[in-house]
Design an enzyme around this catalytic site. Structure first.
Site, PDB file in Angstrom:
ATOM      1  N   CYS A 113       0.898  -1.235   0.197  1.00  0.00           N
ATOM      2  CA  CYS A 113       0.039  -0.076  -0.070  1.00  0.00           C
ATOM      3  C   CYS A 113       0.756   1.336   0.169  1.00  0.00           C
ATOM      4  O   CYS A 113       1.536   1.504  -0.899  1.00  0.00           O
ATOM      5  CB  CYS A 113      -0.988  -0.091   1.259  1.00  0.00           C
ATOM      6  SG  CYS A 113      -2.266   1.121   1.232  1.00  0.00           S
ATOM      7  N   HIS A 114       0.933   2.090   1.052  1.00  0.00           N
ATOM      8  CA  HIS A 114       1.777   3.067   1.318  1.00  0.00           C
ATOM      9  C   HIS A 114       3.058   3.026   1.700  1.00  0.00           C
ATOM     10  O   HIS A 114       4.001   3.741   1.858  1.00  0.00           O
ATOM     11  CB  HIS A 114       1.048   4.391   2.138  1.00  0.00           C
ATOM     12  CG  HIS A 114      -0.222   4.858   1.240  1.00  0.00           C
ATOM     13  ND1 HIS A 114      -1.087   4.348   1.232  1.00  0.00           N
ATOM     14  CD2 HIS A 114      -0.306   6.351   0.850  1.00  0.00           C
ATOM     15  CE1 HIS A 114      -2.174   5.055   0.717  1.00  0.00           C
ATOM     16  NE2 HIS A 114      -1.415   6.196   0.417  1.00  0.00           N
TER      17      HIS A 114
END
Length: 181
Positions: A113-114
């Site tokens: 994800c991030h």
């Protein structure tokens, strides 16, 4: 998968308040089931706050602070996503040095994800093929990465994935990378 036993391997999980809960708990469960020992590393001692997207989730106990952690003690690194945790870690000099140490030692890193934001600041994405949450595409491309929209990408010891929907393939690829170590 060839060798998927992580018996005798110790994996660091670097996170702080604001991590996406399922992106920490699901890989940790899979890694433990494969035989790995897990150490939750954070900037501060105590507990870190998980999130389920925008809502507070559970807290997770910190096993070691960054100040007391050395990448040489671990066989691999897991970077969970969520917006808040990776954004805070990428401006923490100790966190960046910790992540960079894994890359420089050629140890596998799995980021979802991030989580790849931290890889940018550690200088580990130039020339690598990887994926992430779509909003990181420009950041990663500007840092020299070849960003692709795929469920999971493995390149030179970096395993990256886009979001919680990709957790099954992300966990399998992370276990494979950590097993090869």
């Amino acid at each position: 998968m060839a060798n998927t036993s992580l018996s005798g391997k110790t994996i660091a999980v670097l996170a702080t308040d604001g991590f996406e809960q399922v992106e920490l708990t699901t890989p940790v469960k899979a890694l433990k089931e494969a035989g790995a020992s897990i150490v939750i590393v954070a900037p501060e001692a105590g507990f870190i706050q998980g999130f389920n997207h925008h809502d507070k989730g559970d807290t997770t106990s910190v096993d070691q602070t960054l100040a007391d952690s050395d990448a040489s003690s671990f066989d691999g690194l897991l970077l969970p996503g969520g917006v808040i945790s990776p954004d805070a870690l990428r401006i923490d000099e100790k966190a960046i040095a910790f992540v960079r140490s894994f890359g420089e030692a050629g140890k596998p890193i799995a980021a979802i994800c991030h989580g790849p934001w931290t890889l940018i600041d550690a200088g580990l994405v130039d020339g690598k093929k990887l994926t992430s949450w779509p909003s990181l595409k420009t950041d990663l491309t500007n840092a020299g990465a070849n960003w692709v929209d795929e469920p999971v990408v493995s390149d030179g010891g970096l395993v990256t994935s886009r979001n919680p929907d990709d957790l099954p393939v992300f966990c399998d690829a992370a276990i494979e990378a950590f097993a090869k170590g």
